[in-house]
Design a protein around this motif. Structure first.
Motif, PDB file in Angstrom:
ATOM      1  N   LEU A 188      -5.763  -5.041 -14.536  1.00 34.60           N
ATOM      2  CA  LEU A 188      -5.363  -5.725 -13.317  1.00 34.60           C
ATOM      3  C   LEU A 188      -3.860  -5.570 -13.158  1.00 34.60           C
ATOM      4  N   LEU A 189      -3.432  -5.179 -11.967  1.00 33.27           N
ATOM      5  CA  LEU A 189      -2.004  -5.022 -11.692  1.00 33.27           C
ATOM      6  C   LEU A 189      -1.509  -6.252 -10.937  1.00 33.27           C
ATOM      7  N   VAL A 190      -0.382  -6.779 -11.392  1.00 31.97           N
ATOM      8  CA  VAL A 190       0.227  -7.952 -10.774  1.00 31.97           C
ATOM      9  C   VAL A 190       1.677  -7.615 -10.465  1.00 31.97           C
ATOM     10  N   LYS A 209       3.361   5.306 -10.756  1.00 32.97           N
ATOM     11  CA  LYS A 209       2.912   6.704 -10.646  1.00 32.97           C
ATOM     12  C   LYS A 209       2.488   7.236 -12.018  1.00 32.97           C
ATOM     13  N   GLU A 210       3.294   6.979 -13.035  1.00 27.62           N
ATOM     14  CA  GLU A 210       2.960   7.433 -14.392  1.00 27.62           C
ATOM     15  C   GLU A 210       1.682   6.762 -14.892  1.00 27.62           C
ATOM     16  N   LEU A 211       1.545   5.467 -14.639  1.00 23.16           N
ATOM     17  CA  LEU A 211       0.338   4.761 -15.065  1.00 23.16           C
ATOM     18  C   LEU A 211      -0.896   5.320 -14.372  1.00 23.16           C
ATOM     19  N   PHE A 224       7.879  -3.340  -0.198  1.00 23.05           N
ATOM     20  CA  PHE A 224       6.612  -2.757   0.222  1.00 23.05           C
ATOM     21  C   PHE A 224       6.827  -1.378   0.849  1.00 23.05           C
ATOM     22  N   THR A 225       7.835  -1.261   1.693  1.00 24.09           N
ATOM     23  CA  THR A 225       8.108   0.019   2.350  1.00 24.09           C
ATOM     24  C   THR A 225       8.450   1.098   1.337  1.00 24.09           C
ATOM     25  N   ASN A 226       9.161   0.729   0.269  1.00 24.44           N
ATOM     26  CA  ASN A 226       9.484   1.705  -0.778  1.00 24.44           C
ATOM     27  C   ASN A 226       8.209   2.258  -1.413  1.00 24.44           C
ATOM     28  N   TYR A 227       7.281   1.349  -1.770  1.00 24.55           N
ATOM     29  CA  TYR A 227       6.016   1.780  -2.369  1.00 24.55           C
ATOM     30  C   TYR A 227       5.219   2.619  -1.370  1.00 24.55           C
ATOM     31  N   LYS A 228       5.193   2.191  -0.125  1.00 25.97           N
ATOM     32  CA  LYS A 228       4.442   2.907   0.921  1.00 25.97           C
ATOM     33  C   LYS A 228       5.011   4.308   1.105  1.00 25.97           C
ATOM     34  N   ASN A 229       6.336   4.427   1.149  1.00 26.93           N
ATOM     35  CA  ASN A 229       6.970   5.743   1.293  1.00 26.93           C
ATOM     36  C   ASN A 229       6.704   6.623   0.079  1.00 26.93           C
ATOM     37  N   PHE A 230       6.643   6.022  -1.098  1.00 28.19           N
ATOM     38  CA  PHE A 230       6.439   6.775  -2.332  1.00 28.19           C
ATOM     39  C   PHE A 230       5.011   7.278  -2.457  1.00 28.19           C
ATOM     40  N   PHE A 231       4.032   6.416  -2.137  1.00 24.17           N
ATOM     41  CA  PHE A 231       2.624   6.750  -2.348  1.00 24.17           C
ATOM     42  C   PHE A 231       1.877   7.126  -1.081  1.00 24.17           C
ATOM     43  N   GLY A 232       2.341   6.659   0.067  1.00 23.43           N
ATOM     44  CA  GLY A 232       1.556   6.848   1.287  1.00 23.43           C
ATOM     45  C   GLY A 232       0.477   5.788   1.340  1.00 23.43           C
ATOM     46  N   ASP A 233      -0.726   6.162   0.990  1.00 22.23           N
ATOM     47  CA  ASP A 233      -1.858   5.229   1.004  1.00 22.23           C
ATOM     48  C   ASP A 233      -1.798   4.324  -0.226  1.00 22.23           C
ATOM     49  N   LEU A 234      -1.774   3.030   0.005  1.00 22.16           N
ATOM     50  CA  LEU A 234      -1.730   2.072  -1.100  1.00 22.16           C
ATOM     51  C   LEU A 234      -3.094   1.451  -1.372  1.00 22.16           C
ATOM     52  N   GLY A 235      -4.157   2.064  -0.860  1.00 23.95           N
ATOM     53  CA  GLY A 235      -5.506   1.545  -1.059  1.00 23.95           C
ATOM     54  C   GLY A 235      -5.889   1.418  -2.517  1.00 23.95           C
ATOM     55  N   LEU A 281      -4.340   0.085  -4.715  1.00 21.21           N
ATOM     56  CA  LEU A 281      -3.874  -1.211  -5.212  1.00 21.21           C
ATOM     57  C   LEU A 281      -4.761  -2.375  -4.779  1.00 21.21           C
ATOM     58  N   ASP A 282      -5.835  -2.073  -4.034  1.00 22.33           N
ATOM     59  CA  ASP A 282      -6.750  -3.138  -3.625  1.00 22.33           C
ATOM     60  C   ASP A 282      -7.232  -3.892  -4.853  1.00 22.33           C
ATOM     61  N   GLY A 283      -7.213  -5.199  -4.773  1.00 25.92           N
ATOM     62  CA  GLY A 283      -7.609  -6.040  -5.893  1.00 25.92           C
ATOM     63  C   GLY A 283      -6.446  -6.466  -6.767  1.00 25.92           C
ATOM     64  N   SER A 284      -5.264  -5.890  -6.525  1.00 27.63           N
ATOM     65  CA  SER A 284      -4.072  -6.300  -7.269  1.00 27.63           C
ATOM     66  C   SER A 284      -3.590  -7.651  -6.752  1.00 27.63           C
ATOM     67  N   ILE A 285      -2.738  -8.274  -7.519  1.00 28.44           N
ATOM     68  CA  ILE A 285      -2.160  -9.563  -7.138  1.00 28.44           C
ATOM     69  C   ILE A 285      -0.688  -9.348  -6.830  1.00 28.44           C
TER      70      ILE A 285
END
Length: 170
Positions: free
Chosen positions: A104-106, A91-93, A115-126, A128-132
Motif C-alpha cells: 500500500l502506498l501512502v 518510478k524505481e519502485l 500533484f502536477t509534478n507527479y502527473k507531468n512525470f508519469f502522465g497517467d496516475l491510474g 496509484l488507485d487505492g493509495s492513500i
C-alpha cells in the motif's frame, strides 16, 4: 511559510495508517528539517514501530532505496518527500514491483502540493488507485477562484490564495 503547518495533518495520517493494522510500515523521509518534523508528527500518530529510510534532498539515483524496499518487504510504504524526488523513487519502485504484489502506498500532503509534478512525470496516475493521500484542507474564497479563472482560464493550484495574500502582505 505561507500555508498552515502540516504537523497535525501528519499526526492524523499516522493515526489513519495505524487503523489499517498493517505489520510493517516503511517511511521514506527527505533528509530536510521540515520533512523530519513531519515524520515526527506521523510517528506521534502511528505510535507503533516504523522503519525510516532517509533520502538526501536532491538525490537523483533512487535504486538503492527501491532495492531496500524490496528487501524489507513492507506492507505499507509512506512517502514524506518533495514531489520531484518522490516521483523518482516511485518510478524505481514501479520497475521492481512489475511481477510482485506492491505494498500500500501512502503519501503525505506533499503529494497534494506536487500533484502536477507527479502527473507531468508519469502522465497517467491510474496505477496509484487505492493509495492513500493525506491532504491539507484549504478553502479558497469564491471571489478569488472566479478572478483567477477569468485571468488564467484554469482553476487555481493548491496554495494559490495563500501565495497571493503573502505577496500583498509583503
Amino acid at each position: 511559510q505561507i500555508q498552515p503547518g502540516q504537523y497535525r495533518a501528519q499526526v492524523a495520517l499516522g493515526e489513519h495508517v495505524a487503523t489499517l493494522r498493517k505489520k510493517k510500515v516503511l517511511v521514506f523521509v527527505e533528509n530536510y528539517p521540515a520533512m523530519l518534523r513531519f515524520f515526527d508528527g506521523f510517528q506521534e500518530g502511528y505510535v507503533g514501530r516504523i522503519d525510516r529510510e532517509l533520502v538526501n534532498f536532491g538525490d537523483k539515483d533512487m535504486k538503492s532505496h527501491a532495492l531496500k524496499t524490496i528487501d524489507s518487504n513492507p506492507d505499507v510504504v509512506v512517502f514524506m518527500m518533495f514531489p520531484d524526488d518522490g516521483a523518482l523513487l516511485l518510478k524505481e519502485l514501479n520497475t521492481l514491483y512489475v511481477n510482485k504484489a506492491r505494498p500500500l502506498l501512502v503519501f503525505d500532503a506533499n503529494f497534494q502540493a506536487g500533484f502536477t509534478n507527479y502527473k507531468n512525470f508519469f502522465g497517467d496516475l491510474g496505477f496509484l488507485d487505492g493509495s492513500i493521500v493525506g491532504i491539507v484542507e484549504q478553502q479558497n474564497s469564491p471571489n478569488f477562484v472566479q478572478n483567477y479563472k477569468e485571468r488564467w482560464q484554469q482553476d487555481p493550484a493548491i496554495g494559490s490564495e495563500y501565495g497571493y495574500d503573502a505577496v500583498f502582505a509583503l
